[in-house]
Write a protein that holds these residues in place. Structure first.
Motif, PDB file in Angstrom:
ATOM      1  N   ASN A  21       0.830  -1.086   0.044  1.00  0.00           N
ATOM      2  CA  ASN A  21      -0.351  -0.041   0.314  1.00  0.00           C
ATOM      3  C   ASN A  21       1.348   1.858  -0.233  1.00  0.00           C
ATOM      4  O   ASN A  21       0.664   2.062  -0.722  1.00  0.00           O
ATOM      5  CB  ASN A  21      -0.648  -0.286   0.840  1.00  0.00           C
ATOM      6  CG  ASN A  21      -2.334   0.748   1.444  1.00  0.00           C
ATOM      7  OD1 ASN A  21      -2.036   1.424  -0.131  1.00  0.00           O
ATOM      8  ND2 ASN A  21      -2.875   1.606   2.569  1.00  0.00           N
ATOM      9  N   ASP A  22       2.064   1.649   0.797  1.00  0.00           N
ATOM     10  CA  ASP A  22       2.644   2.511   0.980  1.00  0.00           C
ATOM     11  C   ASP A  22       3.876   2.413  -0.318  1.00  0.00           C
ATOM     12  O   ASP A  22       3.414   3.754  -1.028  1.00  0.00           O
ATOM     13  CB  ASP A  22       3.548   1.967   1.972  1.00  0.00           C
ATOM     14  CG  ASP A  22       3.362   2.559   4.017  1.00  0.00           C
ATOM     15  OD1 ASP A  22       2.000   2.773   3.860  1.00  0.00           O
ATOM     16  OD2 ASP A  22       4.515   1.777   4.759  1.00  0.00           O
ATOM     17  N   GLN A  23       3.776   1.520  -1.248  1.00  0.00           N
ATOM     18  CA  GLN A  23       4.643   2.112  -2.162  1.00  0.00           C
ATOM     19  C   GLN A  23       3.459   2.276  -3.389  1.00  0.00           C
ATOM     20  O   GLN A  23       4.037   2.768  -4.176  1.00  0.00           O
ATOM     21  CB  GLN A  23       5.544   0.371  -3.035  1.00  0.00           C
ATOM     22  CG  GLN A  23       6.136  -0.297  -1.718  1.00  0.00           C
ATOM     23  CD  GLN A  23       6.807  -1.453  -2.127  1.00  0.00           C
ATOM     24  OE1 GLN A  23       6.053  -2.423  -2.950  1.00  0.00           O
ATOM     25  NE2 GLN A  23       7.556  -2.433  -1.699  1.00  0.00           N
ATOM     26  N   ALA A  24       1.917   1.308  -3.371  1.00  0.00           N
ATOM     27  CA  ALA A  24       0.720   2.559  -4.429  1.00  0.00           C
ATOM     28  C   ALA A  24       1.081   4.017  -4.069  1.00  0.00           C
ATOM     29  O   ALA A  24       0.953   4.609  -5.005  1.00  0.00           O
ATOM     30  CB  ALA A  24      -0.248   1.402  -4.058  1.00  0.00           C
ATOM     31  N   GLN A  25       1.303   4.009  -3.123  1.00  0.00           N
ATOM     32  CA  GLN A  25       0.914   5.404  -2.533  1.00  0.00           C
ATOM     33  C   GLN A  25       2.086   6.296  -2.798  1.00  0.00           C
ATOM     34  O   GLN A  25       2.293   7.324  -3.722  1.00  0.00           O
ATOM     35  CB  GLN A  25       0.251   5.701  -1.516  1.00  0.00           C
ATOM     36  CG  GLN A  25      -0.681   5.328  -0.776  1.00  0.00           C
ATOM     37  CD  GLN A  25      -1.219   5.874   0.578  1.00  0.00           C
ATOM     38  OE1 GLN A  25       0.153   5.818   1.338  1.00  0.00           O
ATOM     39  NE2 GLN A  25      -2.100   4.666   0.814  1.00  0.00           N
ATOM     40  N   ALA A  26       3.484   5.877  -2.911  1.00  0.00           N
ATOM     41  CA  ALA A  26       4.490   6.627  -3.492  1.00  0.00           C
ATOM     42  C   ALA A  26       4.399   6.460  -4.667  1.00  0.00           C
ATOM     43  O   ALA A  26       4.414   7.348  -4.862  1.00  0.00           O
ATOM     44  CB  ALA A  26       5.343   6.113  -2.881  1.00  0.00           C
ATOM     45  N   ALA A  27       4.271   6.109  -5.759  1.00  0.00           N
ATOM     46  CA  ALA A  27       4.043   5.705  -7.320  1.00  0.00           C
ATOM     47  C   ALA A  27       3.179   6.813  -7.386  1.00  0.00           C
ATOM     48  O   ALA A  27       3.331   6.869  -8.205  1.00  0.00           O
ATOM     49  CB  ALA A  27       4.260   3.924  -7.825  1.00  0.00           C
ATOM     50  N   GLN A  29       2.420   9.345  -6.501  1.00  0.00           N
ATOM     51  CA  GLN A  29       2.339  11.014  -6.168  1.00  0.00           C
ATOM     52  C   GLN A  29       3.482  11.076  -7.034  1.00  0.00           C
ATOM     53  O   GLN A  29       3.507  12.367  -7.133  1.00  0.00           O
ATOM     54  CB  GLN A  29       3.136  10.975  -4.504  1.00  0.00           C
ATOM     55  CG  GLN A  29       1.256  11.036  -3.650  1.00  0.00           C
ATOM     56  CD  GLN A  29       3.051  10.974  -1.895  1.00  0.00           C
ATOM     57  OE1 GLN A  29       4.087  10.491  -2.360  1.00  0.00           O
ATOM     58  NE2 GLN A  29       1.679  11.407  -0.848  1.00  0.00           N
ATOM     59  N   ILE A  30       4.601  10.250  -7.594  1.00  0.00           N
ATOM     60  CA  ILE A  30       5.811  10.257  -8.322  1.00  0.00           C
ATOM     61  C   ILE A  30       4.883  10.838  -9.814  1.00  0.00           C
ATOM     62  O   ILE A  30       5.491  11.270 -10.862  1.00  0.00           O
ATOM     63  CB  ILE A  30       6.820   8.919  -8.251  1.00  0.00           C
ATOM     64  CG1 ILE A  30       6.782   9.483  -6.646  1.00  0.00           C
ATOM     65  CG2 ILE A  30       7.722   9.532  -9.419  1.00  0.00           C
ATOM     66  CD1 ILE A  30       7.627   8.623  -6.811  1.00  0.00           C
ATOM     67  N   GLN A  31       3.991   8.872 -10.183  1.00  0.00           N
ATOM     68  CA  GLN A  31       3.490   9.576 -11.599  1.00  0.00           C
ATOM     69  C   GLN A  31       2.096   9.769 -11.776  1.00  0.00           C
ATOM     70  O   GLN A  31       1.835   9.389 -13.133  1.00  0.00           O
ATOM     71  CB  GLN A  31       4.052   8.476 -11.631  1.00  0.00           C
ATOM     72  CG  GLN A  31       3.349   6.872 -11.505  1.00  0.00           C
ATOM     73  CD  GLN A  31       4.105   5.229 -12.198  1.00  0.00           C
ATOM     74  OE1 GLN A  31       5.310   6.170 -12.221  1.00  0.00           O
ATOM     75  NE2 GLN A  31       3.516   4.399 -11.308  1.00  0.00           N
ATOM     76  N   GLY A  32       1.386  10.156 -11.186  1.00  0.00           N
ATOM     77  CA  GLY A  32      -0.057   9.879 -10.975  1.00  0.00           C
ATOM     78  C   GLY A  32      -1.204   8.551 -10.892  1.00  0.00           C
ATOM     79  O   GLY A  32      -0.631   7.896 -10.895  1.00  0.00           O
ATOM     80  N   THR A  36      -6.596   2.308 -12.558  1.00  0.00           N
ATOM     81  CA  THR A  36      -6.581   1.328 -12.519  1.00  0.00           C
ATOM     82  C   THR A  36      -6.163   1.214 -10.491  1.00  0.00           C
ATOM     83  O   THR A  36      -6.050   0.481  -9.945  1.00  0.00           O
ATOM     84  CB  THR A  36      -6.087   0.559 -13.032  1.00  0.00           C
ATOM     85  OG1 THR A  36      -6.702   0.273 -14.188  1.00  0.00           O
ATOM     86  CG2 THR A  36      -5.669  -1.180 -12.873  1.00  0.00           C
ATOM     87  N   ASP A  37      -5.529   2.090 -11.077  1.00  0.00           N
ATOM     88  CA  ASP A  37      -4.686   2.432  -9.930  1.00  0.00           C
ATOM     89  C   ASP A  37      -5.176   2.618  -8.722  1.00  0.00           C
ATOM     90  O   ASP A  37      -5.540   2.307  -7.828  1.00  0.00           O
ATOM     91  CB  ASP A  37      -3.664   3.596  -9.393  1.00  0.00           C
ATOM     92  CG  ASP A  37      -2.796   3.615 -10.505  1.00  0.00           C
ATOM     93  OD1 ASP A  37      -1.545   2.304 -11.143  1.00  0.00           O
ATOM     94  OD2 ASP A  37      -1.442   4.263 -11.115  1.00  0.00           O
TER      95      ASP A  37
END
Length: 57
Positions: A21-27, A29-32, A36-37
């Motif tokens: 979940n943390d990785q998905a949230q960071a991604a 923030q970086i790439q929008g 699907t996200d």
């Protein structure tokens, strides 16, 4: 003994879910975010799942 092992497995699964979940949230923030996200994040944040039913058995 099996109860302890199941508890440890459940705890490890919870940690893995939190990390993903943390990785998905960071991604996001970086790439929008895409649709699907958002769907994946919503599913990841559900309180109950089929996996919970399996763990409780």
């Amino acid at each position: 003994m099996a109860t302890s092992r199941n508890h440890q497995g459940a705890h490890g699964i919870g940690q893995t879910e939190e990390q993903l979940n943390d990785q998905a949230q960071a991604a996001a923030q970086i790439q929008g975010e895409s649709e699907t996200d958002r769907e994946v994040l919503a599913a990841a944040n559900r309180q109950d799942s089929e996996l919970d039913e399996i763990i409780e058995s």
